[in-house]
Design a protein around this motif. Structure first.
Motif, short mmCIF file in Angstrom:
data_model
loop_
_atom_site.label_atom_id
_atom_site.label_comp_id
_atom_site.label_asym_id
_atom_site.label_seq_id
_atom_site.Cartn_x
_atom_site.Cartn_y
_atom_site.Cartn_z
N VAL A 60 -3.56 9.59 14.52
CA VAL A 60 -2.61 9.01 13.56
C VAL A 60 -3.30 7.94 12.72
CG1 VAL A 60 -0.51 7.62 13.34
CG2 VAL A 60 -0.58 9.54 14.94
N ARG A 61 -4.11 7.08 13.37
CA ARG A 61 -4.83 6.03 12.63
C ARG A 61 -5.72 6.63 11.55
NH1 ARG A 61 -5.25 1.05 14.82
NH2 ARG A 61 -5.34 0.53 12.60
N LEU A 62 -6.44 7.71 11.90
CA LEU A 62 -7.31 8.37 10.92
C LEU A 62 -6.50 9.00 9.80
CD1 LEU A 62 -9.98 10.03 13.23
CD2 LEU A 62 -10.34 8.13 11.65
N ALA A 63 -5.36 9.59 10.14
CA ALA A 63 -4.51 10.21 9.12
C ALA A 63 -4.03 9.17 8.12
CB ALA A 63 -3.32 10.91 9.77
N VAL A 64 -3.57 8.04 8.62
CA VAL A 64 -3.07 6.98 7.74
C VAL A 64 -4.20 6.42 6.88
CG1 VAL A 64 -1.99 4.70 7.70
CG2 VAL A 64 -1.17 6.44 9.29
N ALA A 65 -5.39 6.25 7.48
CA ALA A 65 -6.54 5.76 6.72
C ALA A 65 -6.90 6.73 5.60
CB ALA A 65 -7.73 5.55 7.65
N ASN A 66 -6.87 8.03 5.88
CA ASN A 66 -7.20 9.03 4.87
C ASN A 66 -6.16 9.11 3.76
OD1 ASN A 66 -9.68 11.01 5.40
ND2 ASN A 66 -8.91 10.32 7.38
N LEU A 67 -4.92 8.76 4.08
CA LEU A 67 -3.84 8.88 3.09
C LEU A 67 -3.48 7.55 2.45
CD1 LEU A 67 -1.46 11.29 5.05
CD2 LEU A 67 -2.82 11.85 3.03
N ARG A 68 -4.24 6.51 2.71
CA ARG A 68 -3.85 5.18 2.22
C ARG A 68 -3.61 5.17 0.72
NH1 ARG A 68 -6.47 -0.72 3.73
NH2 ARG A 68 -4.93 -1.95 2.56
N GLY A 69 -4.44 5.85 -0.04
CA GLY A 69 -4.28 5.86 -1.49
C GLY A 69 -3.09 6.66 -1.96
N GLU A 70 -2.50 7.48 -1.09
CA GLU A 70 -1.37 8.32 -1.48
C GLU A 70 -0.04 7.83 -0.95
OE1 GLU A 70 -2.06 12.64 -1.47
OE2 GLU A 70 -3.98 12.19 -0.47
N LEU A 71 -0.07 6.92 -0.01
CA LEU A 71 1.17 6.40 0.56
C LEU A 71 1.65 5.18 -0.21
CD1 LEU A 71 0.28 6.52 4.37
CD2 LEU A 71 1.73 8.13 3.12
N ALA A 73 2.81 1.46 -0.81
CA ALA A 73 2.35 0.27 -0.08
C ALA A 73 3.30 -0.09 1.06
CB ALA A 73 2.20 -0.90 -1.05
N ALA A 74 4.61 0.02 0.81
CA ALA A 74 5.58 -0.35 1.84
C ALA A 74 5.49 0.59 3.05
CB ALA A 74 6.99 -0.34 1.27
N THR A 75 5.25 1.87 2.79
CA THR A 75 5.13 2.84 3.88
C THR A 75 3.87 2.58 4.69
OG1 THR A 75 6.31 4.51 2.60
CG2 THR A 75 4.96 5.29 4.43
N TYR A 76 2.77 2.32 3.99
CA TYR A 76 1.51 2.01 4.68
C TYR A 76 1.68 0.76 5.56
CZ TYR A 76 -3.33 0.70 5.50
OH TYR A 76 -4.52 0.34 6.10
N GLN A 77 2.29 -0.28 5.02
CA GLN A 77 2.48 -1.51 5.78
C GLN A 77 3.41 -1.29 6.97
OE1 GLN A 77 3.52 -4.82 3.24
NE2 GLN A 77 1.86 -4.39 1.82
N ARG A 283 5.51 10.17 -0.15
CA ARG A 283 5.27 9.49 -1.43
C ARG A 283 6.56 9.16 -2.15
NH1 ARG A 283 1.14 13.79 -3.90
NH2 ARG A 283 2.83 15.05 -3.07
N THR A 284 7.44 10.15 -2.23
CA THR A 284 8.66 9.99 -3.02
C THR A 284 9.88 9.65 -2.18
OG1 THR A 284 9.26 12.33 -2.84
CG2 THR A 284 7.76 11.70 -4.63
N GLY A 285 9.79 9.88 -0.86
CA GLY A 285 10.94 9.67 0.01
C GLY A 285 11.92 10.82 0.00
N GLU A 286 11.61 11.89 -0.71
CA GLU A 286 12.52 13.03 -0.80
C GLU A 286 12.50 13.87 0.48
OE1 GLU A 286 11.44 15.20 -4.28
OE2 GLU A 286 12.25 13.70 -5.66
#
Length: 292
Positions: A60-71, A73-77, A283-286
Protein backbone atom coordinates in the motif's frame (compact mmCIF):
# COMPACT_ATOMS: atom_id res chain seq x y z
CA UNK A 1 -21.22 7.75 -1.18
CA UNK A 2 -23.62 6.56 1.50
CA UNK A 3 -26.09 3.80 0.63
CA UNK A 4 -29.39 3.30 2.47
CA UNK A 5 -30.01 0.29 4.68
CA UNK A 6 -33.45 -0.87 5.69
CA UNK A 7 -32.55 -3.53 8.24
CA UNK A 8 -32.50 -3.17 12.01
CA UNK A 9 -29.79 -5.74 12.78
CA UNK A 10 -26.03 -5.48 12.70
CA UNK A 11 -24.88 -7.69 9.82
CA UNK A 12 -21.99 -9.00 11.98
CA UNK A 13 -23.39 -9.75 15.43
CA UNK A 14 -27.11 -9.75 14.42
CA UNK A 15 -28.00 -7.60 17.44
CA UNK A 16 -30.90 -5.17 17.07
CA UNK A 17 -30.20 -1.56 17.95
CA UNK A 18 -28.52 1.61 16.79
CA UNK A 19 -26.41 1.05 13.67
CA UNK A 20 -23.38 3.18 12.82
CA UNK A 21 -21.81 4.30 9.57
CA UNK A 22 -19.38 1.70 8.27
CA UNK A 23 -16.79 2.24 5.53
CA UNK A 24 -16.79 -0.83 3.28
CA UNK A 25 -13.23 -0.05 2.18
CA UNK A 26 -11.57 1.50 5.27
CA UNK A 27 -11.44 5.29 5.35
CA UNK A 28 -7.72 5.00 6.18
CA UNK A 29 -7.31 3.74 2.59
CA UNK A 30 -9.51 6.60 1.30
CA UNK A 31 -12.56 4.34 1.02
CA UNK A 32 -15.70 6.41 0.60
CA UNK A 33 -18.51 3.84 0.25
CA UNK A 34 -20.49 3.74 3.49
CA UNK A 35 -23.66 2.24 4.90
CA UNK A 36 -25.30 2.11 8.34
CA UNK A 37 -25.36 -1.66 8.75
CA UNK A 38 -22.84 -2.40 11.50
CA UNK A 39 -23.33 -1.62 15.19
CA UNK A 40 -20.91 0.68 16.96
CA UNK A 41 -19.22 -2.06 19.04
CA UNK A 42 -18.46 -4.18 15.94
CA UNK A 43 -17.37 -1.07 14.05
CA UNK A 44 -15.00 -0.13 16.88
CA UNK A 45 -13.51 -3.62 17.02
CA UNK A 46 -12.78 -3.54 13.28
CA UNK A 47 -11.13 -0.12 13.52
CA UNK A 48 -8.98 -0.97 16.53
CA UNK A 49 -7.84 -4.45 15.47
CA UNK A 50 -7.33 -5.78 11.95
CA UNK A 51 -8.14 -2.50 10.13
CA UNK A 52 -5.85 -0.42 12.33
CA UNK A 53 -2.61 -0.90 10.37
CA UNK A 54 -3.94 -1.82 6.93
CA UNK A 55 -2.41 1.26 5.33
CA UNK A 56 1.05 0.36 6.72
CA UNK A 57 1.23 -2.61 4.33
CA UNK A 58 4.44 -2.07 2.27
CA UNK A 59 2.48 -2.73 -0.94
CA UNK A 60 0.00 0.00 0.00
CA UNK A 61 2.84 2.41 0.85
CA UNK A 62 4.42 1.81 -2.57
CA UNK A 63 1.07 2.23 -4.32
CA UNK A 64 0.44 5.57 -2.64
CA UNK A 65 4.00 6.73 -3.39
CA UNK A 66 3.57 5.82 -7.07
CA UNK A 67 0.22 7.62 -7.28
CA UNK A 68 1.16 10.73 -5.31
CA UNK A 69 1.03 12.94 -8.39
CA UNK A 70 -2.42 11.63 -9.32
CA UNK A 71 -4.14 11.72 -5.95
CA UNK A 72 -5.76 14.90 -4.60
CA UNK A 73 -3.66 16.43 -1.84
CA UNK A 74 -6.40 15.83 0.74
CA UNK A 75 -6.64 12.14 -0.21
CA UNK A 76 -2.88 11.68 -0.05
CA UNK A 77 -2.74 13.35 3.37
CA UNK A 78 -5.66 11.24 4.62
CA UNK A 79 -3.85 8.02 3.76
CA UNK A 80 -0.42 9.15 4.93
CA UNK A 81 -1.56 10.66 8.23
CA UNK A 82 0.32 8.91 11.04
CA UNK A 83 2.48 6.87 8.68
CA UNK A 84 6.13 6.10 9.41
CA UNK A 85 8.91 7.53 7.22
CA UNK A 86 12.72 7.42 7.12
CA UNK A 87 14.35 10.85 6.77
CA UNK A 88 17.96 11.41 5.75
CA UNK A 89 19.62 14.45 7.34
CA UNK A 90 23.28 14.66 6.40
CA UNK A 91 24.87 11.47 7.72
CA UNK A 92 21.90 10.76 9.98
CA UNK A 93 18.96 8.49 9.19
CA UNK A 94 16.04 9.36 11.45
CA UNK A 95 12.54 7.99 11.82
CA UNK A 96 9.71 10.44 11.23
CA UNK A 97 5.93 10.50 11.32
CA UNK A 98 3.68 12.20 8.75
CA UNK A 99 1.43 14.65 10.60
CA UNK A 100 -0.89 17.29 9.09
CA UNK A 101 1.00 17.39 5.82
CA UNK A 102 4.51 17.49 7.34
CA UNK A 103 7.19 15.01 8.34
CA UNK A 104 7.84 15.17 12.06
CA UNK A 105 11.19 13.56 13.00
CA UNK A 106 11.20 11.57 16.21
CA UNK A 107 13.44 12.49 19.11
CA UNK A 108 16.29 10.04 19.66
CA UNK A 109 19.88 9.93 20.93
CA UNK A 110 22.50 9.36 18.24
CA UNK A 111 25.39 6.94 18.75
CA UNK A 112 27.76 9.88 19.32
CA UNK A 113 25.66 10.97 22.31
CA UNK A 114 24.01 13.92 20.57
CA UNK A 115 20.27 14.41 20.86
CA UNK A 116 18.28 14.55 17.62
CA UNK A 117 15.01 16.46 18.04
CA UNK A 118 12.43 18.01 15.68
CA UNK A 119 12.95 21.73 15.11
CA UNK A 120 9.60 22.58 16.69
CA UNK A 121 10.67 20.83 19.94
CA UNK A 122 14.25 22.09 19.99
CA UNK A 123 13.68 25.18 22.15
CA UNK A 124 12.05 23.17 24.93
CA UNK A 125 14.86 20.59 24.96
CA UNK A 126 17.54 23.31 24.99
CA UNK A 127 15.88 25.12 27.89
CA UNK A 128 15.64 21.93 29.95
CA UNK A 129 19.25 20.92 29.26
CA UNK A 130 20.53 24.43 30.01
CA UNK A 131 18.47 24.68 33.20
CA UNK A 132 20.06 21.44 34.47
CA UNK A 133 23.48 22.98 33.80
CA UNK A 134 22.63 26.05 35.86
CA UNK A 135 22.20 28.70 33.16
CA UNK A 136 20.02 31.71 33.92
CA UNK A 137 16.58 31.19 32.37
CA UNK A 138 16.52 34.59 30.62
CA UNK A 139 19.88 33.90 28.95
CA UNK A 140 18.62 30.49 27.84
CA UNK A 141 15.44 31.92 26.37
CA UNK A 142 17.39 34.56 24.49
CA UNK A 143 19.62 31.84 23.08
CA UNK A 144 16.59 29.71 22.11
CA UNK A 145 15.14 32.65 20.21
CA UNK A 146 18.13 32.42 17.84
CA UNK A 147 17.07 28.98 16.61
CA UNK A 148 14.95 30.30 13.76
CA UNK A 149 17.88 32.25 12.29
CA UNK A 150 20.52 29.50 12.32
CA UNK A 151 21.43 28.43 8.75
CA UNK A 152 20.94 24.82 7.79
CA UNK A 153 23.88 22.42 8.10
CA UNK A 154 25.76 24.94 10.28
CA UNK A 155 27.29 24.13 13.67
CA UNK A 156 26.61 26.85 16.26
CA UNK A 157 27.62 27.09 19.92
CA UNK A 158 24.32 28.37 21.25
CA UNK A 159 25.60 28.52 24.83
CA UNK A 160 29.02 27.67 26.23
CA UNK A 161 29.31 23.91 25.89
CA UNK A 162 25.95 23.58 24.10
CA UNK A 163 26.44 23.07 20.36
CA UNK A 164 23.62 22.55 17.89
CA UNK A 165 23.31 21.84 14.18
CA UNK A 166 20.22 22.72 12.18
CA UNK A 167 20.10 19.61 10.00
CA UNK A 168 18.17 19.83 6.74
CA UNK A 169 16.13 16.88 5.51
CA UNK A 170 17.92 15.81 2.33
CA UNK A 171 15.44 13.12 1.36
CA UNK A 172 12.67 11.03 2.83
CA UNK A 173 11.11 7.73 1.90
CA UNK A 174 8.23 5.62 3.26
CA UNK A 175 9.15 3.09 5.91
CA UNK A 176 8.40 -0.25 4.26
CA UNK A 177 8.78 -2.27 7.44
CA UNK A 178 5.05 -2.70 8.06
CA UNK A 179 3.14 -5.97 7.89
CA UNK A 180 1.03 -7.04 4.90
CA UNK A 181 -2.65 -6.15 5.18
CA UNK A 182 -4.51 -8.55 7.46
CA UNK A 183 -6.66 -10.94 5.42
CA UNK A 184 -9.62 -10.15 7.67
CA UNK A 185 -9.67 -6.62 6.22
CA UNK A 186 -10.24 -8.13 2.78
CA UNK A 187 -12.81 -10.63 4.05
CA UNK A 188 -14.70 -7.81 5.78
CA UNK A 189 -14.71 -5.68 2.61
CA UNK A 190 -15.93 -8.61 0.49
CA UNK A 191 -18.60 -9.67 3.00
CA UNK A 192 -19.96 -6.13 3.27
CA UNK A 193 -20.08 -5.84 -0.52
CA UNK A 194 -22.13 -9.05 -0.60
CA UNK A 195 -24.41 -7.45 2.02
CA UNK A 196 -24.99 -4.43 -0.23
CA UNK A 197 -25.86 -6.74 -3.12
CA UNK A 198 -28.14 -9.08 -1.17
CA UNK A 199 -29.82 -6.61 1.19
CA UNK A 200 -31.23 -7.73 4.52
CA UNK A 201 -31.00 -11.38 3.47
CA UNK A 202 -27.41 -11.16 4.70
CA UNK A 203 -28.87 -11.08 8.25
CA UNK A 204 -30.30 -14.59 7.95
CA UNK A 205 -29.18 -16.66 10.92
CA UNK A 206 -27.67 -19.57 8.98
CA UNK A 207 -24.60 -21.72 9.69
CA UNK A 208 -22.75 -20.60 6.56
CA UNK A 209 -23.29 -16.88 7.18
CA UNK A 210 -22.51 -17.32 10.88
CA UNK A 211 -19.28 -19.02 9.86
CA UNK A 212 -18.11 -15.79 8.19
CA UNK A 213 -19.39 -13.68 11.08
CA UNK A 214 -17.38 -15.82 13.44
CA UNK A 215 -14.25 -15.23 11.39
CA UNK A 216 -14.77 -11.46 11.51
CA UNK A 217 -15.41 -11.59 15.27
CA UNK A 218 -12.22 -13.56 15.79
CA UNK A 219 -13.68 -16.92 16.65
CA UNK A 220 -14.45 -18.52 13.29
CA UNK A 221 -12.87 -21.25 11.20
CA UNK A 222 -10.52 -19.82 8.59
CA UNK A 223 -11.36 -22.80 6.35
CA UNK A 224 -14.52 -20.85 5.51
CA UNK A 225 -12.57 -18.60 3.13
CA UNK A 226 -9.30 -18.08 1.33
CA UNK A 227 -7.64 -14.98 -0.07
CA UNK A 228 -5.92 -15.21 -3.45
CA UNK A 229 -3.37 -12.44 -3.96
CA UNK A 230 -3.17 -11.03 -7.49
CA UNK A 231 -1.37 -8.13 -9.15
CA UNK A 232 -2.60 -5.93 -11.99
CA UNK A 233 -0.10 -4.54 -14.54
CA UNK A 234 -0.03 -0.96 -13.27
CA UNK A 235 -1.11 1.41 -10.51
CA UNK A 236 -4.19 3.54 -11.10
CA UNK A 237 -6.07 5.95 -8.80
CA UNK A 238 -9.16 3.85 -8.15
CA UNK A 239 -10.59 1.22 -5.83
CA UNK A 240 -12.88 -1.49 -7.11
CA UNK A 241 -15.09 -4.36 -5.95
CA UNK A 242 -16.27 -7.13 -8.26
CA UNK A 243 -18.72 -9.89 -7.41
CA UNK A 244 -17.52 -12.58 -9.81
CA UNK A 245 -20.51 -14.85 -9.23
CA UNK A 246 -20.69 -18.37 -7.80
CA UNK A 247 -18.00 -20.72 -9.11
CA UNK A 248 -19.62 -22.65 -7.40
CA UNK A 249 -19.10 -20.55 -4.26
CA UNK A 250 -19.36 -16.76 -3.95
CA UNK A 251 -16.19 -14.98 -5.05
CA UNK A 252 -15.39 -11.27 -4.66
CA UNK A 253 -12.39 -9.43 -6.06
CA UNK A 254 -11.09 -6.41 -4.16
CA UNK A 255 -8.90 -3.91 -6.07
CA UNK A 256 -6.94 -1.24 -4.24
CA UNK A 257 -5.09 1.54 -6.05
CA UNK A 258 -5.69 -0.25 -9.33
CA UNK A 259 -2.77 -2.65 -8.99
CA UNK A 260 -3.31 -4.50 -5.71
CA UNK A 261 -5.92 -7.21 -6.24
CA UNK A 262 -7.29 -9.90 -3.96
CA UNK A 263 -9.83 -12.61 -4.77
CA UNK A 264 -11.80 -13.75 -1.73
CA UNK A 265 -13.40 -17.18 -1.95
CA UNK A 266 -16.31 -17.84 0.43
CA UNK A 267 -16.38 -21.62 0.17
CA UNK A 268 -19.77 -22.21 1.80
CA UNK A 269 -21.68 -19.21 0.43
CA UNK A 270 -23.58 -18.62 -2.80
CA UNK A 271 -25.32 -15.35 -3.62
CA UNK A 272 -28.57 -15.15 -5.60
CA UNK A 273 -27.54 -12.02 -7.50
CA UNK A 274 -25.98 -11.12 -10.85
CA UNK A 275 -22.31 -10.29 -11.21
CA UNK A 276 -21.64 -6.68 -10.29
CA UNK A 277 -18.81 -4.13 -10.31
CA UNK A 278 -18.30 -1.08 -8.08
CA UNK A 279 -15.56 1.52 -8.69
CA UNK A 280 -14.37 4.59 -6.83
CA UNK A 281 -12.27 7.12 -8.75
CA UNK A 282 -9.84 8.54 -6.19
CA UNK A 283 -9.09 11.60 -8.35
CA UNK A 284 -12.63 12.83 -8.87
CA UNK A 285 -14.44 11.10 -6.01
CA UNK A 286 -16.95 9.63 -8.46
CA UNK A 287 -18.53 6.25 -7.76
CA UNK A 288 -19.74 3.78 -10.35
CA UNK A 289 -21.84 0.62 -10.18
CA UNK A 290 -23.06 -1.76 -12.85
CA UNK A 291 -24.42 -5.26 -13.09
CA UNK A 292 -22.94 -7.63 -15.65
Amino acid sequence: MKLPWFGKQCIICLQHGLLSEEHVIPSSLAGDLTCDFVCKPCNSVFGSTFEARAKADPAVRLAVANLRGELPAATYQQIEEGQEWIAQSGPIRARATYRAGELMPKTFQHVDGSLMVPTRDAAGHIERIAARRGYDIEIVRAASARLTSIPEQTKVELLPGLIIINWATDKAEPDLGGNPVNELVLVKIAFEFLALLSGTAICNDTPHLNEIRGVLKGSGDTAAFSVERLLAPSYAPFHGLYFEGNNPHATVQVRLFGRLAFRIHFYHLALDAPKAVYTHDLRTGEHGFRQL
